[in-house]
Design an enzyme around this catalytic site. Structure first.
Site, PDB file in Angstrom:
ATOM      1  N   ARG A 133      44.648  60.260  48.864  1.00  0.00           N
ATOM      2  CA  ARG A 133      44.420  60.317  50.326  1.00  0.00           C
ATOM      3  C   ARG A 133      43.324  61.317  50.719  1.00  0.00           C
ATOM      4  NH1 ARG A 133      50.152  60.133  50.218  1.00  0.00           N
ATOM      5  NH2 ARG A 133      50.838  57.980  50.482  1.00  0.00           N
ATOM      6  N   LYS A 155      28.894  58.191  55.841  1.00  0.00           N
ATOM      7  CA  LYS A 155      29.178  56.755  55.712  1.00  0.00           C
ATOM      8  C   LYS A 155      29.346  56.449  54.237  1.00  0.00           C
ATOM      9  CE  LYS A 155      27.036  54.663  59.779  1.00  0.00           C
ATOM     10  NZ  LYS A 155      25.975  53.740  60.273  1.00  0.00           N
ATOM     11  N   GLU A 197      12.556  55.270  55.276  1.00  0.00           N
ATOM     12  CA  GLU A 197      13.600  55.948  56.064  1.00  0.00           C
ATOM     13  C   GLU A 197      13.073  57.267  56.641  1.00  0.00           C
ATOM     14  OE1 GLU A 197      16.203  54.371  56.899  1.00  0.00           O
ATOM     15  OE2 GLU A 197      17.007  53.159  55.266  1.00  0.00           O
ATOM     16  N   GLU A 249      29.448  56.631  65.186  1.00  0.00           N
ATOM     17  CA  GLU A 249      28.585  55.603  65.760  1.00  0.00           C
ATOM     18  C   GLU A 249      29.209  54.928  66.982  1.00  0.00           C
ATOM     19  OE1 GLU A 249      26.089  53.704  62.821  1.00  0.00           O
ATOM     20  OE2 GLU A 249      25.911  51.931  64.085  1.00  0.00           O
ATOM     21  N   ARG A 253      24.356  57.224  67.340  1.00  0.00           N
ATOM     22  CA  ARG A 253      24.051  57.108  65.903  1.00  0.00           C
ATOM     23  C   ARG A 253      23.352  55.790  65.567  1.00  0.00           C
ATOM     24  NH1 ARG A 253      27.598  59.080  60.648  1.00  0.00           N
ATOM     25  NH2 ARG A 253      26.177  58.212  59.108  1.00  0.00           N
ATOM     26  N   ASN A 257      19.379  53.117  63.012  1.00  0.00           N
ATOM     27  CA  ASN A 257      19.171  51.766  62.464  1.00  0.00           C
ATOM     28  C   ASN A 257      17.877  51.134  62.953  1.00  0.00           C
ATOM     29  OD1 ASN A 257      21.604  51.787  61.003  1.00  0.00           O
ATOM     30  ND2 ASN A 257      22.746  51.273  62.864  1.00  0.00           N
ATOM     31  N   HIS A 264      17.852  43.816  57.883  1.00  0.00           N
ATOM     32  CA  HIS A 264      19.065  43.187  57.352  1.00  0.00           C
ATOM     33  C   HIS A 264      18.849  41.688  57.176  1.00  0.00           C
ATOM     34  CE1 HIS A 264      23.295  42.085  56.876  1.00  0.00           C
ATOM     35  NE2 HIS A 264      23.037  41.111  57.736  1.00  0.00           N
TER      36      HIS A 264
HETATM   37  P1  NAD Z   1      19.998  53.290  44.258  1.00  0.00           P
HETATM   38  O1  NAD Z   1      21.131  54.201  44.333  1.00  0.00           O
HETATM   39  O2  NAD Z   1      20.243  51.932  43.695  1.00  0.00           O
HETATM   40  O3  NAD Z   1      18.823  53.996  43.440  1.00  0.00           O
HETATM   41  C1  NAD Z   1      17.636  53.278  43.230  1.00  0.00           C
HETATM   42  C2  NAD Z   1      17.264  53.222  41.721  1.00  0.00           C
HETATM   43  O4  NAD Z   1      16.723  54.479  41.347  1.00  0.00           O
HETATM   44  C3  NAD Z   1      18.457  52.977  40.814  1.00  0.00           C
HETATM   45  O5  NAD Z   1      18.055  52.175  39.748  1.00  0.00           O
HETATM   46  C4  NAD Z   1      18.790  54.390  40.333  1.00  0.00           C
HETATM   47  O6  NAD Z   1      19.478  54.393  39.115  1.00  0.00           O
HETATM   48  C5  NAD Z   1      17.426  54.992  40.222  1.00  0.00           C
HETATM   49  N1  NAD Z   1      17.363  56.438  40.322  1.00  0.00           N
HETATM   50  C6  NAD Z   1      18.046  57.229  41.167  1.00  0.00           C
HETATM   51  N2  NAD Z   1      17.601  58.488  41.079  1.00  0.00           N
HETATM   52  C7  NAD Z   1      16.636  58.503  40.141  1.00  0.00           C
HETATM   53  C8  NAD Z   1      15.805  59.519  39.605  1.00  0.00           C
HETATM   54  N3  NAD Z   1      15.832  60.754  40.089  1.00  0.00           N
HETATM   55  N4  NAD Z   1      14.940  59.181  38.638  1.00  0.00           N
HETATM   56  C9  NAD Z   1      14.867  57.898  38.198  1.00  0.00           C
HETATM   57  N5  NAD Z   1      15.605  56.886  38.680  1.00  0.00           N
HETATM   58  C10 NAD Z   1      16.481  57.203  39.641  1.00  0.00           C
HETATM   59  O7  NAD Z   1      19.326  53.048  45.698  1.00  0.00           O
HETATM   60  P2  NAD Z   1      19.040  54.017  46.930  1.00  0.00           P
HETATM   61  O8  NAD Z   1      17.821  53.481  47.558  1.00  0.00           O
HETATM   62  O9  NAD Z   1      19.128  55.436  46.570  1.00  0.00           O
HETATM   63  O10 NAD Z   1      20.286  53.714  47.876  1.00  0.00           O
HETATM   64  C11 NAD Z   1      20.534  52.428  48.368  1.00  0.00           C
HETATM   65  C12 NAD Z   1      21.992  52.346  48.725  1.00  0.00           C
HETATM   66  O11 NAD Z   1      22.258  53.299  49.748  1.00  0.00           O
HETATM   67  C13 NAD Z   1      22.416  50.997  49.252  1.00  0.00           C
HETATM   68  O12 NAD Z   1      23.628  50.620  48.645  1.00  0.00           O
HETATM   69  C14 NAD Z   1      22.626  51.245  50.738  1.00  0.00           C
HETATM   70  O13 NAD Z   1      23.620  50.421  51.294  1.00  0.00           O
HETATM   71  C15 NAD Z   1      23.030  52.683  50.750  1.00  0.00           C
HETATM   72  N6  NAD Z   1      22.728  53.394  52.010  1.00  0.00           N
HETATM   73  C16 NAD Z   1      23.717  54.114  52.557  1.00  0.00           C
HETATM   74  C17 NAD Z   1      23.485  54.830  53.711  1.00  0.00           C
HETATM   75  C18 NAD Z   1      24.581  55.695  54.275  1.00  0.00           C
HETATM   76  O14 NAD Z   1      24.414  56.211  55.382  1.00  0.00           O
HETATM   77  N7  NAD Z   1      25.659  55.902  53.566  1.00  0.00           N
HETATM   78  C19 NAD Z   1      22.217  54.829  54.303  1.00  0.00           C
HETATM   79  C20 NAD Z   1      21.207  54.083  53.703  1.00  0.00           C
HETATM   80  C21 NAD Z   1      21.480  53.369  52.532  1.00  0.00           C
HETATM   81  N1  GLY Z   2      21.892  55.197  57.758  1.00  0.00           N
HETATM   82  C1  GLY Z   2      22.394  55.073  59.081  1.00  0.00           C
HETATM   83  C2  GLY Z   2      23.500  56.004  59.368  1.00  0.00           C
HETATM   84  O1  GLY Z   2      23.850  56.860  58.590  1.00  0.00           O
HETATM   85  O2  GLY Z   2      24.091  55.904  60.407  1.00  0.00           O
END
Ligand code: NAD
Ligand code: GLY
Length: 372
Positions: A133, A155, A197, A249, A253, A257, A264
């Site tokens: 939890r 998130k 971003e 949100e 917030r 987006n 999307h």
């Molecule tokens: P990811 O986590 O898939 O990383 C991208 C690639 O880079 C992967 O292959 C990873 O293994 C590699 N990698 C990571 N760090 C590295 C490093 N230092 N050196 C070499 N390779 C490295 O993708 P991302 O772009 O970091 O994140 C995308 C994800 O984030 C999606 O699932 C998306 O939904 C989520 N997201 C969440 C939020 C949130 O607010 N929680 C916001 C935006 C995106």
């Molecule tokens: N990436 C959008 C949010 O965190 O709300």
């Protein structure tokens, strides 16, 4: 407000950006040498067990350093490496985190460390929210996207076969530790995706930051540490301010987006993973900027200006040809839509965003103008 601290290993100051959320407040630490020095790791919750969750690409690069840093603080430091990729952001993979926690006898004080990009961060955060939890977790983001966006704000989620990020929770980390050194190994395409971003924060919140990005985009792509540090710091400050005002949100917030509604549709229309999220957001921002102009929101020239910056960041400025009808279909089933009404983040004067609907024919004209 931010305060400087010293990172002894490198002698360079790291920066702390506060995220003010009452009893769930925490700091984002941004600096070089954080994985090779001790300072970032002091004062974390005490526990017997720490579990580092990483993936098969990032783990070999950085898990040994992180284990070394944590060893003085936790009697047992475990490492779990998950398969790399968005395709593994699912229940089955998340269950492996629970398996590891239970097999190692981890109790409810155990601290989880998410070492990787947004995929690892979102899954580890959700696992932390659920295990017994709720146990504390620390974000150690290693992609630019994760450092400026996904690691901050709580998130957390996994994907469902019927929708991306559909199963999740708001659950804040206890600290975010951004070591700029980790960006040295990031592929160029991923760096550019993170820059999308970063760019979004200018139009929605800080016109001056947009100008700064225009001045320094080439240096950012060369990964100059001082520039990366400023870009990450300013992005985190803006995000922390928005999240502090509207954690769940309820309204504000949603401005984070910007470009994401069109983006999307690109991701869903092509199939998730064909374009990186940041690439889809980049083309989406161009369309959203044009929509703002067409609706007369007081931002003449924004679309051309943003488009030029996005191209310099190594990102696409045009979406794929899916047809306006398909874009509109995907935008209606996005979880940001309300009862099928598409809500667009629009720019109402540089540095100020609003969220509102728009007529389908104007949206379609933007899509036709910026796709293919
Ligand atoms: P990811 O986590 O898939 O990383 C991208 C690639 O880079 C992967 O292959 C990873 O293994 C590699 N990698 C990571 N760090 C590295 C490093 N230092 N050196 C070499 N390779 C490295 O993708 P991302 O772009 O970091 O994140 C995308 C994800 O984030 C999606 O699932 C998306 O939904 C989520 N997201 C969440 C939020 C949130 O607010 N929680 C916001 C935006 C995106
Ligand atoms: N990436 C959008 C949010 O965190 O709300």
């Amino acid at each position: 407000m931010t305060t400087a601290i010293l990172t002894p290993a490198m002698g360079a100051p790291a920066v702390r950006v506060p995220v003010a959320l009452g009893e769930r407040s925490y700091h984002i630490l941004i600096g070089t040498g954080l994985l090779s020095g001790d300072e970032a790791w002091a004062g974390l919750p005490a526990a017997r067990h720490a579990l580092i969750v990483t993936n098969d690409a990032v783990g070999p690069l950085y898990a040994p350093s992180l284990s070394t840093r944590l060893a003085p603080h936790y009697r047992e430091v475990h490492v779990l490496s998950l398969p790399d990729g968005e395709a593994f952001k699912d229940w089955a993979t998340m269950n492996r985190i629970f398996d590891a926690l239970l097999e190692k006898g981890c109790d409810r004080k155990t601290v989880l460390f998410a070492l990787g990009g947004g995929v690892v961060g979102d899954m580890t955060g959700f696992a932390a929210a659920c295990y017994m939890r709720g146990v504390p977790f620390v974000q150690v983001p290693t992609t630019l996207l994760a450092q400026v966006d996904s690691s901050v704000g709580g998130k957390t989620a996994v994907n469902h076969p019927l929708g991306k990020n559909m199963i999740g929770a708001f659950y804040q980390p206890v600290r975010v530790i951004c070591d700029l050194d980790t960006l040295a190994t990031l592929p160029d395409r991923e760096l550019s995706a993170g820059l999308a971003e970063v760019i979004k924060y200018g139009p929605i919140a800080d016109a001056g930051f947009l100008g700064w990005l225009e001045e320094h985009m080439d240096g950012l792509r060369r990964r100059e540490p001082a520039l990366l540090r400023h870009a990450i710091q300013r992005s985190c400050e803006i995000k922390a301010g928005v999240v502090g005002a509207d954690e769940r949100e309820g309204g504000l917030r949603a401005i984070l987006n910007f470009g994401h509604t069109f983006g999307h549709a690109i991701e869903a229309g092509l199939g998730f993973g064909v374009w990186l999220h940041g690439e889809a957001v980049a083309a989406g921002m161009v369309m959203a900027a044009d929509l703002s102009e067409r609706l007369g929101l007081g931002t003449p020239g924004l679309c051309a200006r943003l488009s030029a910056l996005i191209a310099r960041a190594g990102l696409p400025t045009r979406g794929p040809t899916l047809g306006a009808a398909e874009y509109l279909h995907h935008m209606r089933v996005d979880k940001k839509a309300e009862a099928g009404d598409i809500r667009f983040v629009l720019i109402e004067g540089l540095g100020r965003a609003v969220v509102r609907p728009a007529p389908d024919d104007v949206v379609a004209a933007c899509i036709d103008a910026h796709c293919g």
